[in-house]
Design a protein around this motif. Structure first.
Motif, PDB file in Angstrom:
ATOM      1  N   LYS A  36       0.820  -1.170  -0.013  1.00  0.00           N
ATOM      2  CA  LYS A  36      -0.053  -0.063   0.188  1.00  0.00           C
ATOM      3  C   LYS A  36       0.865   1.232   0.016  1.00  0.00           C
ATOM      4  O   LYS A  36       0.582   2.181  -0.707  1.00  0.00           O
ATOM      5  CB  LYS A  36      -1.043  -0.003   1.159  1.00  0.00           C
ATOM      6  CG  LYS A  36      -2.135  -0.888   1.072  1.00  0.00           C
ATOM      7  CD  LYS A  36      -2.922  -1.100   2.344  1.00  0.00           C
ATOM      8  CE  LYS A  36      -3.847  -2.189   2.211  1.00  0.00           C
ATOM      9  NZ  LYS A  36      -4.656  -2.492   3.562  1.00  0.00           N
ATOM     10  N   ARG A  37       2.002   1.078   0.624  1.00  0.00           N
ATOM     11  CA  ARG A  37       2.918   2.357   0.755  1.00  0.00           C
ATOM     12  C   ARG A  37       3.287   2.488  -0.704  1.00  0.00           C
ATOM     13  O   ARG A  37       3.571   3.688  -0.998  1.00  0.00           O
ATOM     14  CB  ARG A  37       4.225   1.958   1.791  1.00  0.00           C
ATOM     15  CG  ARG A  37       4.404   3.181   2.256  1.00  0.00           C
ATOM     16  CD  ARG A  37       5.481   2.997   3.383  1.00  0.00           C
ATOM     17  NE  ARG A  37       4.906   2.361   4.758  1.00  0.00           N
ATOM     18  CZ  ARG A  37       5.777   1.155   5.084  1.00  0.00           C
ATOM     19  NH1 ARG A  37       6.699   0.573   4.723  1.00  0.00           N
ATOM     20  NH2 ARG A  37       5.149   0.572   6.365  1.00  0.00           N
ATOM     21  N   TYR A  39       2.252   1.405  -3.542  1.00  0.00           N
ATOM     22  CA  TYR A  39       1.154   1.771  -4.822  1.00  0.00           C
ATOM     23  C   TYR A  39       0.043   2.303  -4.465  1.00  0.00           C
ATOM     24  O   TYR A  39      -0.694   2.679  -5.481  1.00  0.00           O
ATOM     25  CB  TYR A  39       0.733   0.234  -5.238  1.00  0.00           C
ATOM     26  CG  TYR A  39       2.053  -0.799  -5.918  1.00  0.00           C
ATOM     27  CD1 TYR A  39       2.529  -0.293  -6.946  1.00  0.00           C
ATOM     28  CD2 TYR A  39       2.316  -1.633  -5.147  1.00  0.00           C
ATOM     29  CE1 TYR A  39       3.433  -1.120  -7.799  1.00  0.00           C
ATOM     30  CE2 TYR A  39       3.392  -2.361  -5.586  1.00  0.00           C
ATOM     31  CZ  TYR A  39       3.926  -2.127  -6.911  1.00  0.00           C
ATOM     32  OH  TYR A  39       4.931  -2.937  -7.646  1.00  0.00           O
ATOM     33  N   GLY A  40      -0.170   2.810  -3.427  1.00  0.00           N
ATOM     34  CA  GLY A  40      -1.309   3.607  -2.987  1.00  0.00           C
ATOM     35  C   GLY A  40      -2.393   2.472  -2.240  1.00  0.00           C
ATOM     36  O   GLY A  40      -2.624   1.676  -3.008  1.00  0.00           O
ATOM     37  N   ALA A  41      -3.041   2.999  -1.311  1.00  0.00           N
ATOM     38  CA  ALA A  41      -4.105   2.008  -0.646  1.00  0.00           C
ATOM     39  C   ALA A  41      -5.193   1.485  -1.740  1.00  0.00           C
ATOM     40  O   ALA A  41      -5.717   0.409  -1.820  1.00  0.00           O
ATOM     41  CB  ALA A  41      -4.500   2.705   0.527  1.00  0.00           C
ATOM     42  N   GLU A  42      -5.420   2.451  -2.444  1.00  0.00           N
ATOM     43  CA  GLU A  42      -6.654   2.027  -3.280  1.00  0.00           C
ATOM     44  C   GLU A  42      -6.267   1.078  -4.483  1.00  0.00           C
ATOM     45  O   GLU A  42      -6.954   0.555  -5.122  1.00  0.00           O
ATOM     46  CB  GLU A  42      -7.218   3.534  -4.149  1.00  0.00           C
ATOM     47  CG  GLU A  42      -6.387   4.440  -4.891  1.00  0.00           C
ATOM     48  CD  GLU A  42      -5.177   5.009  -4.376  1.00  0.00           C
ATOM     49  OE1 GLU A  42      -5.082   4.895  -3.242  1.00  0.00           O
ATOM     50  OE2 GLU A  42      -4.400   5.740  -5.310  1.00  0.00           O
ATOM     51  N   ASN A  43      -4.739   0.866  -4.672  1.00  0.00           N
ATOM     52  CA  ASN A  43      -4.426   0.195  -5.494  1.00  0.00           C
ATOM     53  C   ASN A  43      -4.229  -1.316  -5.214  1.00  0.00           C
ATOM     54  O   ASN A  43      -3.643  -2.196  -5.826  1.00  0.00           O
ATOM     55  CB  ASN A  43      -3.395   0.609  -6.532  1.00  0.00           C
ATOM     56  CG  ASN A  43      -3.703   1.797  -7.105  1.00  0.00           C
ATOM     57  OD1 ASN A  43      -4.919   2.051  -7.691  1.00  0.00           O
ATOM     58  ND2 ASN A  43      -3.194   3.066  -6.942  1.00  0.00           N
TER      59      ASN A  43
END
Ligand SMILES: Cc1ncc(COP(=O)(O)O)c(C=O)c1O
Length: 406
Positions: A36-37, A39-43
């Motif tokens: 998540k760090r 790629y971003g949590a939404e991905n």
């Protein structure tokens, strides 16, 4: 400065072994944090943890404010180790109505969640080397809980659809069997055992008590009892078995997992029930729990019959089941809890889970639950996580199916 020849290991070898061989759930969770760090949590589509994602009912917050504002001398102090009498009374009345049995406060012990309840039960009942029969797949912590009390876990496979195989359970009894531990609705399978099965299991237990000339207890772990779908009912263990003991909590039904509040209820017909209860109350104390959280006891006493919006979990279950089955996944439709335990297209469930992870989908291999050839999806997540993960679920399955086609 290290002295020569002295082995410098902070934790015991046993706990080291547990750490390295244990929790896939934790492993996936930690890898999820780093993905998540990156790629971003939404991905990242994280289905690894069974942490309820619905808020507690509105009444919980009202009561929390109200109870915190009350000015009762000693309200934050120690109390009887079994919990407040009013709370135990409220639990007993509710269970008496729901289960059609006659319980009173002295058959109830308030605990730190279902996990605390199980540890108290096992500690009070087991002598070292005694056996606990557990149907697999099973909740991963059970092995540790049984070990905490010096017991031995004896796993028994369930059938293809995760129903209990009473013949196989019967064959697993020995003169050392003290407890049969079941979990319904089940983590990781979502199975709810039906009435005929529970009656059959209770009859089997009675027969084995006679054969071995000792008391054997039927412990049912039911923190998900409020989360059932399609009119399915969880049969009462207290009604079915003279030696029935219920371990439960408000962690999932009221979404209070972090508040650590649950209870033990015992069938009053257990032989020497007073001594068994006194033993459990002592264990609540000497395991260091002392008593269940004071404020929470005062709140849950006034919330029986309330629950989170179970329709929301049902909707998520349906969305996930429809999506996965149209992609070609095979699974038994969950009847309760918020887990789906699907088959992997190859035997190696760890490899399949790793392949899903490469598409940023986090699930847990079935081997971690004693159910190889499967993987667990915890669907207590946002709708968007389910919807957006479907592409990756589809690509991963197709990748394997193509390899398998000659
Ligand atoms: C089957 C099962 N039993 C017990 C527990 C522990 O529940 P609690 O948080 O109430 O201790 C869990 C938590 O996930 C669970 O899944």
């Amino acid at each position: 400065m290290k002295e020569q020849g002295i082995r410098c290991m902070a934790i015991s070898e046993k706990i080291q072994g547990f750490l390295s061989g244990s929790s896939w759930i934790r492993k996936m969770f930690e890898e999820g944090v780093s993905l998540k760090r990156q790629y971003g949590a939404e991905n990242v589509f994280d289905f690894s943890l069974g942490n309820p994602n619905l808020e507690p009912p509105a009444r919980f917050k009202e009561l929390l404010r109200h109870v915190a504002g009350e000015d009762i001398p000693g309200m934050h102090g120690y109390m009887p180790n079994a919990g407040y009498l009013e709370t135990r009374d409220a639990v007993a009345s509710y269970l008496s109505r729901e289960h059609g049995v006659s319980l009173s406060a002295e058959h109830i012990i308030m605990t730190c969640g279902a996990g605390g309840a199980l540890n108290v039960i096992l500690k009070a009942l087991l002598d070292p080397g005694e056996e606990v029969i557990i149907p697999a797949p099973f909740f991963v912590e059970y092995r540790f809980y049984v070990d905490n009390s010096g017991g031995i876990t004896k796993l028994v496979k369930t059938r293809e659809d995760f129903s209990l195989d009473l013949g196989a359970i019967g064959d697993t009894f020995t003169e050392k069997t003290k407890i049969v531990l079941i979990n319904s609705p089940n983590n990781p399978t979502g199975k709810v055992y039906d009435e005929a099965t529970i009656r059959g299991l209770a009859a089997l237990l009675e027969e084995k008590c006679r054969v071995y000339g000792r008391d054997i207890y039927l412990v049912s772990d039911e923190p998900y009892s409020d989360i059932v779908y399609d009119g399915v009912k969880v049969p009462s263990i207290l009604l079915a078995s003279k030696n029935g003991i219920l371990a439960s909590s408000y962690s999932k039904g009221l979404s209070l997992a972090g508040e650590r509040i649950g209870f033990i209820a015992l069938n009053p017909k257990i032989a020497g029930v007073e001594e068994v209860i006194n033993g459990m109350i002592l264990c609540n104390r000497i395991l260091g729990f002392v008593n269940a959280p004071a404020l929470m006891q005062r709140i849950v006493a006034r919330m029986h019959g309330e629950r989170v919006n179970v329709e929301e979990y049902k909707r998520k279950r349906d969305m996930l089941c429809d999506g996965l089955s149209s992609l070609g996944y095979q699974f038994t439709r969950p009847e309760g809890a918020f887990y789906l335990f699907a088959r992997t297209p190859i035997e190696d469930d760890v490899a399949f889970v790793r392949a899903l992870q490469r598409r940023k989908i986090l699930t847990v291999p079935g081997s971690g639950f004693g159910g190889p050839g499967h993987f667990r999806i915890a669907y207590c997540v946002d709708d968007a996580t389910i919807i957006n993960a479907m592409e990756g679920f589809g690509q991963t399955l197709r990748e394997y199916l193509q390899c398998l086609t000659p």
